[in-house]
Design a protein around this motif. Structure first.
Motif, PDB file in Angstrom:
ATOM      1  N   ALA A 196       0.821  -1.215   0.000  1.00 60.70           N
ATOM      2  CA  ALA A 196       0.000   0.000   0.000  1.00 60.70           C
ATOM      3  C   ALA A 196       0.853   1.262   0.000  1.00 60.70           C
ATOM      4  N   GLU A 197       1.977   1.235   0.689  1.00 58.81           N
ATOM      5  CA  GLU A 197       2.839   2.421   0.784  1.00 58.81           C
ATOM      6  C   GLU A 197       3.765   2.585  -0.416  1.00 58.81           C
ATOM      7  N   VAL A 198       4.372   1.498  -0.859  1.00 56.39           N
ATOM      8  CA  VAL A 198       5.430   1.576  -1.876  1.00 56.39           C
ATOM      9  C   VAL A 198       4.907   1.308  -3.289  1.00 56.39           C
ATOM     10  N   HIS A 199       3.843   0.529  -3.394  1.00 52.08           N
ATOM     11  CA  HIS A 199       3.296   0.153  -4.703  1.00 52.08           C
ATOM     12  C   HIS A 199       1.801   0.478  -4.777  1.00 52.08           C
ATOM     13  N   PRO A 200       1.392   1.716  -4.518  1.00 47.84           N
ATOM     14  CA  PRO A 200      -0.045   2.031  -4.472  1.00 47.84           C
ATOM     15  C   PRO A 200      -0.778   1.740  -5.781  1.00 47.84           C
ATOM     16  N   GLU A 201      -0.057   1.739  -6.877  1.00 50.10           N
ATOM     17  CA  GLU A 201      -0.686   1.434  -8.171  1.00 50.10           C
ATOM     18  C   GLU A 201      -1.123  -0.026  -8.270  1.00 50.10           C
ATOM     19  N   GLU A 202      -0.619  -0.870  -7.384  1.00 48.86           N
ATOM     20  CA  GLU A 202      -0.965  -2.292  -7.375  1.00 48.86           C
ATOM     21  C   GLU A 202      -2.165  -2.616  -6.475  1.00 48.86           C
ATOM     22  N   VAL A 203      -2.614  -1.646  -5.689  1.00 50.14           N
ATOM     23  CA  VAL A 203      -3.733  -1.894  -4.785  1.00 50.14           C
ATOM     24  C   VAL A 203      -4.992  -2.151  -5.614  1.00 50.14           C
ATOM     25  N   PRO A 204      -5.633  -3.288  -5.400  1.00 53.68           N
ATOM     26  CA  PRO A 204      -6.842  -3.602  -6.161  1.00 53.68           C
ATOM     27  C   PRO A 204      -7.973  -2.607  -5.876  1.00 53.68           C
ATOM     28  N   PRO A 205      -8.923  -2.513  -6.787  1.00 47.81           N
ATOM     29  CA  PRO A 205     -10.079  -1.639  -6.535  1.00 47.81           C
ATOM     30  C   PRO A 205     -10.946  -2.223  -5.419  1.00 47.81           C
ATOM     31  N   PRO A 206     -11.839  -1.426  -4.873  1.00 51.22           N
ATOM     32  CA  PRO A 206     -12.751  -1.936  -3.843  1.00 51.22           C
ATOM     33  C   PRO A 206     -13.570  -3.111  -4.367  1.00 51.22           C
ATOM     34  N   HIS A 207     -13.974  -3.970  -3.455  1.00 51.53           N
ATOM     35  CA  HIS A 207     -14.801  -5.110  -3.826  1.00 51.53           C
ATOM     36  C   HIS A 207     -16.043  -5.137  -2.934  1.00 51.53           C
ATOM     37  N   PRO A 208     -16.869  -4.078  -3.011  1.00 47.64           N
ATOM     38  CA  PRO A 208     -18.015  -3.986  -2.107  1.00 47.64           C
ATOM     39  C   PRO A 208     -19.110  -5.013  -2.379  1.00 47.64           C
ATOM     40  N   ALA A 209     -19.191  -5.536  -3.584  1.00 45.23           N
ATOM     41  CA  ALA A 209     -20.268  -6.468  -3.919  1.00 45.23           C
ATOM     42  C   ALA A 209     -20.152  -7.782  -3.144  1.00 45.23           C
ATOM     43  N   ASP A 210     -18.938  -8.212  -2.861  1.00 46.72           N
ATOM     44  CA  ASP A 210     -18.774  -9.498  -2.180  1.00 46.72           C
ATOM     45  C   ASP A 210     -17.881  -9.392  -0.944  1.00 46.72           C
ATOM     46  N   PRO A 252     -17.694  -1.664   2.295  1.00 44.75           N
ATOM     47  CA  PRO A 252     -18.598  -0.517   2.473  1.00 44.75           C
ATOM     48  C   PRO A 252     -18.281   0.311   3.713  1.00 44.75           C
ATOM     49  N   SER A 253     -17.902  -0.361   4.791  1.00 42.68           N
ATOM     50  CA  SER A 253     -17.536   0.363   6.008  1.00 42.68           C
ATOM     51  C   SER A 253     -16.256   1.168   5.800  1.00 42.68           C
ATOM     52  N   TYR A 254     -15.254   0.531   5.187  1.00 41.26           N
ATOM     53  CA  TYR A 254     -14.012   1.255   4.902  1.00 41.26           C
ATOM     54  C   TYR A 254     -14.271   2.441   3.980  1.00 41.26           C
ATOM     55  N   ALA A 255     -15.149   2.282   3.008  1.00 43.17           N
ATOM     56  CA  ALA A 255     -15.447   3.359   2.065  1.00 43.17           C
ATOM     57  C   ALA A 255     -16.024   4.576   2.788  1.00 43.17           C
ATOM     58  N   ARG A 256     -16.846   4.340   3.798  1.00 50.30           N
ATOM     59  CA  ARG A 256     -17.435   5.455   4.549  1.00 50.30           C
ATOM     60  C   ARG A 256     -16.375   6.250   5.302  1.00 50.30           C
ATOM     61  N   HIS A 257     -15.248   5.620   5.609  1.00 51.56           N
ATOM     62  CA  HIS A 257     -14.203   6.276   6.396  1.00 51.56           C
ATOM     63  C   HIS A 257     -12.942   6.560   5.578  1.00 51.56           C
ATOM     64  N   ASP A 258     -13.040   6.470   4.276  1.00 53.59           N
ATOM     65  CA  ASP A 258     -11.851   6.610   3.432  1.00 53.59           C
ATOM     66  C   ASP A 258     -11.148   7.952   3.623  1.00 53.59           C
ATOM     67  N   ALA A 259     -11.890   9.025   3.774  1.00 58.95           N
ATOM     68  CA  ALA A 259     -11.275  10.347   3.951  1.00 58.95           C
ATOM     69  C   ALA A 259     -10.522  10.446   5.276  1.00 58.95           C
ATOM     70  N   ASP A 260     -10.897   9.627   6.254  1.00 63.72           N
ATOM     71  CA  ASP A 260     -10.264   9.637   7.574  1.00 63.72           C
ATOM     72  C   ASP A 260      -9.260   8.497   7.724  1.00 63.72           C
ATOM     73  N   ASP A 261      -8.680   8.048   6.642  1.00 61.96           N
ATOM     74  CA  ASP A 261      -7.831   6.848   6.665  1.00 61.96           C
ATOM     75  C   ASP A 261      -6.392   7.167   6.263  1.00 61.96           C
ATOM     76  N   PRO A 262      -5.701   8.019   7.028  1.00 61.42           N
ATOM     77  CA  PRO A 262      -4.332   8.366   6.646  1.00 61.42           C
ATOM     78  C   PRO A 262      -3.372   7.178   6.715  1.00 61.42           C
ATOM     79  N   ALA A 263      -3.719   6.153   7.489  1.00 58.04           N
ATOM     80  CA  ALA A 263      -2.853   4.977   7.585  1.00 58.04           C
ATOM     81  C   ALA A 263      -3.105   3.988   6.450  1.00 58.04           C
ATOM     82  N   ARG A 264      -4.072   4.280   5.604  1.00 59.88           N
ATOM     83  CA  ARG A 264      -4.397   3.453   4.425  1.00 59.88           C
ATOM     84  C   ARG A 264      -4.841   2.037   4.809  1.00 59.88           C
ATOM     85  N   VAL A 265      -5.625   1.936   5.865  1.00 60.12           N
ATOM     86  CA  VAL A 265      -6.105   0.625   6.304  1.00 60.12           C
ATOM     87  C   VAL A 265      -6.951  -0.031   5.216  1.00 60.12           C
ATOM     88  N   TRP A 266      -7.803   0.774   4.537  1.00 62.75           N
ATOM     89  CA  TRP A 266      -8.632   0.209   3.477  1.00 62.75           C
ATOM     90  C   TRP A 266      -7.772  -0.307   2.329  1.00 62.75           C
TER      91      TRP A 266
END
Length: 87
Positions: free
Chosen positions: A36-50, A55-69
């Motif tokens: 997540a820190e060194v290769h952010p382009e490799e982070v997969p897109p969200p998978h909210p359907a399954d 969805p919970s992480y998405a609601r807090h994305d703006a407050d996620d400086p540690a990139r937990v999502w």
């Protein structure tokens, strides 16, 4: 990412600890954080359907400086989905 020596080292450590009695949670987290820190382009897109957690992480994305999502989604790259989506 797969040519990165740090990724290789962390993935090897994860593989070595996979069946250890104490588990491999720390190694999973270290691989996910590194990607997540060194290769952010490799982070997969969200998978909210399954995924119950996205969805919970998405609601807090703006407050996620540690990139937990991002780390949560990254675990799909190296863990089976049923394990990767527990955190």
């Amino acid at each position: 990412m797969w040519a990165c020596s740090d990724c290789t080292m962390r993935l090897r450590r994860l593989a070595e600890m996979w069946a250890a009695p104490e588990g491999c949670l720390w190694e999973q987290l270290q691989v996910a954080r590194h990607i997540a820190e060194v290769h952010p382009e490799e982070v997969p897109p969200p998978h909210p359907a399954d995924c119950e957690l996205c969805p919970s992480y998405a609601r807090h994305d703006a407050d996620d400086p540690a990139r937990v999502w991002a780390e949560h989604r990254t675990r799909d790259l190296f863990m089976p989905p049923e394990v990767a989506r527990l955190l």
